[in-house]
Design an enzyme around this catalytic site. Sequence first.
Site, PDB file in Angstrom:
ATOM      1  CG  ASP A 179       6.235   8.562  -6.225  1.00  0.00           C
ATOM      2  OD1 ASP A 179       7.390   8.959  -6.485  1.00  0.00           O
ATOM      3  OD2 ASP A 179       5.120   8.136  -7.057  1.00  0.00           O
TER       4      ASP A 179
HETATM    5  C1  GLC Z   1       5.454   7.850 -10.584  1.00  0.00           C
HETATM    6  C2  GLC Z   1       6.002   9.105 -10.059  1.00  0.00           C
HETATM    7  C3  GLC Z   1       5.360  10.135  -9.657  1.00  0.00           C
HETATM    8  C4  GLC Z   1       3.699  10.277 -10.295  1.00  0.00           C
HETATM    9  C5  GLC Z   1       3.281   8.946  -9.771  1.00  0.00           C
HETATM   10  C6  GLC Z   1       1.819   8.878 -10.245  1.00  0.00           C
HETATM   11  O1  GLC Z   1       5.929   6.923  -9.992  1.00  0.00           O
HETATM   12  O2  GLC Z   1       7.308   9.150  -9.292  1.00  0.00           O
HETATM   13  O3  GLC Z   1       5.959  11.487  -9.905  1.00  0.00           O
HETATM   14  O4  GLC Z   1       2.972  11.364  -9.627  1.00  0.00           O
HETATM   15  O5  GLC Z   1       4.056   7.926  -9.875  1.00  0.00           O
HETATM   16  O6  GLC Z   1       1.844   8.672 -11.604  1.00  0.00           O
END
Ligand code: GLC
Length: 738
Positions: free
Chosen positions: A263
Amino acid sequence: MLLAALPLLAGCGKAVELTLDNVDTILAEMTTNEKIDLVVGAGNEQFLGYGSTKLIVPGAAGTTTPIKRLAIGPTVMSDGPAGIRIDTVREGSSKKYYYTGFPIGTALASTWNMPLVEQVGSAIGSEAHAYGLDLLFAPGMNLHRDPLGGRNWEYYSEDPLLSGMTGAAYVNGVQANGVGACPKHYVANSQETNRKDVDERIAERPLNELYLRGFEIAVRQSKPWAVMSAYNAVNGEQCMESRQLLTDVLRRKWNFDGIVVTDWAAPGWRVSAKEIAAGNDLLAPGSKEQRQELRNALDSGSLKMADLDTCARRMLRYVARTSRQKGYKATEKVDLEAGKRTSLAAAEEAIVLLQNDNQALPLRQEQNKVGLFGITSYYFIANGSGSGNVKTRHTVSLLEGLEHAGKQINADVAGFYQPIVRDTLAARKYNELGYEAIPESQIDNSLIDHSAQTDDVAVITIGRSCGEGIDRNAFTGFNLLPMEKQMIARVSEGYHKLGKKVVVILNVPGPVEVASWRNQVDAIVCAWMLGQESGDAVCNILTGKKCPSGRLTMTWSLKYEDCNTHDNFPYDFHGPRAIGNYAKIPRTPAVKNVHYVDYAEGIYVGYRYFNTFNKPVAYPFGFGLSYASFDYSDANVKAKANGEYEVSLTVRNTSNVSGKEVVEVYAPVKDISNQLIAFGKTKELGPGESQKLTMTFTKRDISYYDEASHDWKLDAGSRPITIGRSSREPVLSLNVGI
Ligand code: GLC
């Protein structure tokens, strides 16, 4: 000066193109820096806590780093899950880059219609492919541990089987278009409060049976190109650094053959060398600091080249799979009409009819004049906020939907709400994180009484939103506000004394409190957050153009405090929103439910708790009413040669209304009174029409995870099988020898 290594040349003198067949050849040619570039994302222009890049496809989440010398291209990754998330406008271009806004994850699961979910996945995958996206960060599929989870709306259910099957259907749909899907957030990202630092403390049985199980089903049944490792820790170990989760379970046990993407972690949040050694193949969004960390770790020996090679090899396989690497050029042409049809069809089937006293619904033709109450009726919430927000061109409000259906809306009542909506929206700064509900406004009693005199039926919408980085609050998210309850009471009093009906629409991300007011109204329709076609979908149900067939994917408790997780959930946390404000949540002193969460409820989550201990609920898991009625007959269960079990029955429409029926199959599992083991949905059955429905379950579906042996166990013997309309509406019972 170090001579840049010469490009790998094929016999014809042309750079060897990366394909799935020559990954090892290419890997052998790569320098250490090139390997490091491949496993660390190309980064975002600024770190926001969610993805946003200007590279290649503006507004996508991020990109991987190209290795030009070896003709290894970049790839582009974008969020979902309720549609792609890229900028709809680009600097220097008058073109619009529109795409479709679909229903949220919870709504998709509420259809209980896996072919339809796959159709939605395919529609999203097709639009992603058209815009040159290679990987979609979706589906979100963490379990609904507590109804106030801030991103539950992106996820599916309190049940792992329904979560896993829905996730698998979605992934298969997306990937049919040559775009990778990426179930997230692996694992147990059950809350938003302090999500980056919280340690989720989970016993082995619930961890395997509940929190891992949905991902296991999706990985085994849909082979996703990627899985996203979660921000949180589990039992003291960061998911992103856990070799046990990312390699031993995901790869060795479940045969996952894709890449693990982290993440959106800023440099320094995790130990990069540990992430690579654990089996995290792409550190996202990526930073130069992380690259340097890996170089230092190789030099110091804290990272083995073999581990880096393992991740680089998997990244090469991932890149080789992408259409972009095969030379595809984005068409940037999407069929928005097709997307609209699919979005509407899914939205209609997602709607759950919770109450329909005295056949208040469907509205009759002659109930033409509508008193439309509640600010949200005039500004439907299509989606939650955060990285899961989809910037739809337009969301059909309930007002528009009713007008499309030919209903006459009381102009005086509309005249009260519409200026408030207009002024509120005009005052809002553009927020790329998306929709927030508009606070309710107190309408004057004289308008209510006037409407009751002149209109045929009252429709009231209650709206709630929520989103990434913050959990719902029990007092304002789950409970209705005094003003909302007064509105319901006054409208009901005014209309009922004239013998007219009152319908409440819930435009919400999850369960809300209903017990204190539902007996004042005639009908209640749960409309979740249904994407761009929301208003038309709801009106097609209200007018009977479509028969409601959605079913709840989570229990609706009478009070929030009835949820046995509430002691171990931050339902009243008042800290900063954990998206971009991470630094503001100090790491010490450790605060319960903020820095660590004890899953004291064990396996007793949702209906596993409420049903096993016979607790009263507002609406049970699997519940949903229909305008039609169905009977079940000729039920049978048998073992199949492949070790699976087949349940079959005949479903007949006994009403004079066409509709679809969801059939749910339950069985007891150690310590659990009835667990969902299979489900199915009929096609649209006309009056009197029947369909034979066949569903299968496996031995694993009726097994439990034994902590003593650290493995799954199956109690042999005769097993009662219950076929029902919900987890508390049994219709037929069978027995099967296991
Ligand atoms: C965010 C979210 C994730 C997302 C990623 C990119 O923090 O937790 O679900 O895909 O970053 O935006």
